[in-house]
Scaffold this active site. Structure first.
Site, PDB file in Angstrom:
ATOM      1  N   ASP A  37       7.589   4.868   6.580  1.00  0.00           N
ATOM      2  CA  ASP A  37       6.495   4.310   6.266  1.00  0.00           C
ATOM      3  C   ASP A  37       5.223   5.306   6.048  1.00  0.00           C
ATOM      4  OD1 ASP A  37       4.235   2.523   7.356  1.00  0.00           O
ATOM      5  OD2 ASP A  37       4.043   3.993   8.981  1.00  0.00           O
ATOM      6  N   ASP A  39       1.476   5.408   6.410  1.00  0.00           N
ATOM      7  CA  ASP A  39       0.216   5.771   7.115  1.00  0.00           C
ATOM      8  C   ASP A  39       0.646   5.848   8.531  1.00  0.00           C
ATOM      9  OD1 ASP A  39      -2.586   5.404   5.642  1.00  0.00           O
ATOM     10  OD2 ASP A  39      -1.379   3.788   4.859  1.00  0.00           O
ATOM     11  N   ASP A 213       5.455   3.652  12.378  1.00  0.00           N
ATOM     12  CA  ASP A 213       4.466   4.050  13.765  1.00  0.00           C
ATOM     13  C   ASP A 213       3.860   2.627  14.292  1.00  0.00           C
ATOM     14  OD1 ASP A 213       2.677   3.664  11.548  1.00  0.00           O
ATOM     15  OD2 ASP A 213       1.243   4.289  12.990  1.00  0.00           O
TER      16      ASP A 213
HETATM   17  O1  LIG Z   1       2.478   0.566   6.382  1.00  0.00           O
HETATM   18  P1  LIG Z   1       1.648   1.599   6.620  1.00  0.00           P
HETATM   19  O2  LIG Z   1       1.765   2.636   5.425  1.00  0.00           O
HETATM   20  O3  LIG Z   1       1.408   2.210   8.128  1.00  0.00           O
HETATM   21  O4  LIG Z   1      -0.007   1.014   6.168  1.00  0.00           O
HETATM   22  C1  LIG Z   1      -0.617   0.061   7.172  1.00  0.00           C
HETATM   23  C2  LIG Z   1      -2.101   0.191   6.605  1.00  0.00           C
HETATM   24  O5  LIG Z   1      -2.552   1.376   6.495  1.00  0.00           O
HETATM   25  C3  LIG Z   1      -3.811   1.817   6.078  1.00  0.00           C
HETATM   26  O6  LIG Z   1      -4.708   1.385   7.150  1.00  0.00           O
HETATM   27  C4  LIG Z   1      -4.274   2.317   8.300  1.00  0.00           C
HETATM   28  O7  LIG Z   1      -4.694   3.640   7.810  1.00  0.00           O
HETATM   29  C5  LIG Z   1      -5.783   3.943   7.537  1.00  0.00           C
HETATM   30  C6  LIG Z   1      -6.127   5.512   7.001  1.00  0.00           C
HETATM   31  O8  LIG Z   1      -5.514   6.061   7.985  1.00  0.00           O
HETATM   32  C7  LIG Z   1      -6.865   3.810   8.738  1.00  0.00           C
HETATM   33  O9  LIG Z   1      -8.144   3.992   8.450  1.00  0.00           O
HETATM   34  C8  LIG Z   1      -6.581   2.211   9.245  1.00  0.00           C
HETATM   35  O10 LIG Z   1      -7.395   2.144  10.542  1.00  0.00           O
HETATM   36  C9  LIG Z   1      -5.466   1.861   9.730  1.00  0.00           C
HETATM   37  O11 LIG Z   1      -4.892   0.764   9.858  1.00  0.00           O
HETATM   38  C10 LIG Z   1      -4.160   0.853   4.834  1.00  0.00           C
HETATM   39  O12 LIG Z   1      -5.540   0.856   4.573  1.00  0.00           O
HETATM   40  C11 LIG Z   1      -3.741  -0.721   4.897  1.00  0.00           C
HETATM   41  O13 LIG Z   1      -3.647  -1.296   3.729  1.00  0.00           O
HETATM   42  C12 LIG Z   1      -2.341  -0.565   5.387  1.00  0.00           C
HETATM   43  O14 LIG Z   1      -1.716  -1.843   5.499  1.00  0.00           O
END
Ligand SMILES: O=P(O)(O)OC[C@H]1O[C@H](O[C@H]2O[C@H](CO)[C@@H](O)[C@H](O)[C@H]2O)[C@H](O)[C@@H](O)[C@@H]1O
Length: 272
Positions: A37, A39, A213
């Protein structure tokens, strides 16, 4: 189970995996397929999607791992593929993006779900964000994310609005990630994407490992464990994963050690 139903079950019943052991993961072997993954796993979370600051060692480390695993490394993320490539440039890794709606296989071919952007939902999110400027709308190719990290007190309002909007739209699904609500076409998730990779070279026949995560990673955890592989929950929270690492920093340290471990294994195989 859909992520939203999974969340509800946590809220209503407590930990849905009571007593599940969460062991420190062993390192991948040269027979592993590694799914990561993005983020919250490879990169610490930040206030907005654009504000993340990937560690400078991340890109060379992923390139090295990809080589050591014979190419069997893929990113499995909610991000759009363009954003992922931007943050990991110059790498163009195999990737499942938008929670499985887009997939780039190891040959670089793009597999897209033929699904339209939920325009009415996008308009509702934009209208709500116009009234509450600390909300942030992220428009993706076939999905919409409504971020409330800068306005956590608005979580219930966002959930209520999107929940009602989707009540009569069975083709759409609501995912509840970390300070984000995402609307995307139903029926696709990270688990499906990992399963698709596992049917193709160079992933096929390898033992899958997936680290993530968020609740949106649970479908991927289910698939790798069903294939006899290893699921790693990053950070706190209930999970069906049987292994855990404490933070993205711990993931980096584990991946660095995995590189050394894999390099030694390769040497051992090459040497007489
Ligand atoms: O599947 P992932 O790689 O974990 O992506 C999930 C989402 O991640 C991002 O949002 C998340 O991270 C941001 C930056 O740290 C944070 O500001 C936000 O609160 C989190 O939800 C991304 O913007 C999404 O498009 C993804 O789906």
């Amino acid at each position: 189970m859909a992520a939203d139903a999974f969340l509800m079950s946590i809220h209503e019943n407590g930990n849905p995996y009571p007593g599940a052991p969460m062991e420190t993961p062993p390192f991948p072997t040269c027979r592993s397929a590694l799914f990561l993954d993005f983020d919250g796993t490879l990169v610490p979370l930040a206030e907005t999607p654009d504000a993340i600051a990937p560690d400078p060692v991340l890109i060379p480390m992923l390139a090295r791992l990809q080589g050591l695993l014979g190419g069997a490394l893929a990113i499995v993320t909610g991000r759009q593929v363009e954003m992922l490539d931007h943050f990991l440039a110059p790498l163009h890794l195999p990737a499942a993006c938008e929670h499985g709606l887009q997939r780039r296989d190891a040959a670089g071919r793009l597999h897209m779900q033929a699904s339209a952007m939920p325009e009415t939902v996008l308009q509702m999110c934009n209208a709500l964000a116009a009234d509450h400027p600390r909300l942030l709308v992220e428009r993706k190719r076939s999905s919409v994310a409504l971020h409330y990290r800068r306005a956590p007190e608005l979580a219930a309002l966002c959930l209520d609005m999107l929940g009602r909007a989707l009540r009569h739209q069975p083709g759409l699904e609501l995912l509840h990630g970390k300070c984000v609500l995402e609307v995307r076409p139903a029926g696709v998730d990270k688990g499906h994407a990992i399963a698709a990779f596992l049917r193709e070279a160079p992933f096929a026949g390898r033992t899958p490992v997936f680290a993530g995560d968020d609740v949106t990673d649970e479908s991927g955890f289910a698939v790798v464990q069903a294939h006899g592989g290893m699921a790693i929950k990053v950070g706190e929270g209930a999970s069906r994963a049987r292994h855990r690492l404490g933070s993205p920093q711990a993931v980096h340290a584990w991946l660095q050690s995995a590189c050394m471990h894999l390099a030694a294994q390769t040497c051992a195989e090459v040497l007489p």
